[in-house]
Design an enzyme around this catalytic site. Sequence first.
Site, mmCIF file in Angstrom:
data_model
loop_
_atom_site.group_PDB
_atom_site.id
_atom_site.type_symbol
_atom_site.label_atom_id
_atom_site.label_comp_id
_atom_site.label_asym_id
_atom_site.label_seq_id
_atom_site.Cartn_x
_atom_site.Cartn_y
_atom_site.Cartn_z
ATOM 1 C CG HIS A 43 -1.942 1.057 1.244
ATOM 2 N ND1 HIS A 43 -3.194 0.860 1.791
ATOM 3 C CD2 HIS A 43 -1.946 2.337 0.787
ATOM 4 C CE1 HIS A 43 -3.908 1.971 1.669
ATOM 5 N NE2 HIS A 43 -3.168 2.879 1.066
ATOM 6 C CD GLU A 70 -4.011 -2.591 0.806
ATOM 7 O OE1 GLU A 70 -4.867 -3.477 0.586
ATOM 8 O OE2 GLU A 70 -3.603 -2.292 1.944
ATOM 9 C CG HIS A 190 -8.042 -3.104 8.416
ATOM 10 N ND1 HIS A 190 -7.889 -2.846 9.764
ATOM 11 C CD2 HIS A 190 -7.427 -2.088 7.785
ATOM 12 C CE1 HIS A 190 -7.223 -1.720 9.928
ATOM 13 N NE2 HIS A 190 -6.920 -1.237 8.737
#
Length: 240
Positions: A43, A70, A190
């Site tokens: 990310h 991401e 997550h």
Amino acid sequence: MTKLSVNINKIATIRNARGGNMPDVTKAAVDIESFGADGITVHPRPDERHIRYADVADLKKVLKTEFNIEGNPNSRFLDLVIETRPTQVTLVPDAPDALTSSAGWDTKTHQDELTDIVKALHAAGIRASIFVDPNPEMVQYAAKTGADRVELYTEPYASAYPSDPEAAVKPFVAAALEAQKLGLDVNAGHDLSLDNLKFFLDKIPFVKEVSIGHQLICDALYLGLNETVRRYLEIAHQVR
């Protein structure tokens, strides 16, 4: 079987804390692949607090499994992923100064924007996934964008799991079933952990991929990276 994509942001965080190249992020990713992981997730944020944009290019050269990038689709991010052409891009609506991702897209409000981005990703041969809360309406509008997948934001599940697992997972089951009905594949990520992952996947056995980073690296401090990846794979790869 659910694929495990290991998010290596925290490895980059440790490297950046001291400068230099220790630990080597690219080597860590290759090692994680060799331990059996099905993919690597990164990310890259605008401030490059962990994964740097240069890391993405280095990783693309060596990874043999699925590569998932991401992030918030600003112009710099989109230029990066179109040039890199990973297996998958997961669109996340986090602010530049966000500590970590904390909510999914309002896919109804941002439908036109997301539709254009998904089209651009598809034109580059990239699978498109949209990060959403466990809300069937948000899943419905994600489907309207032409995305291939949604990734369910699982922090609320992880937080509620210790006190009431059934209640914690219920909205995620509803959102996942809505995605399945609409032809969307389902990812999740997550705060999934060795404690709560099995229950989640038992309840939603058609999850295609889980992306796990922070908790996995925390576990690796005690178990070692190889053993930690093995334990997560043991859960994810169970036939359900």
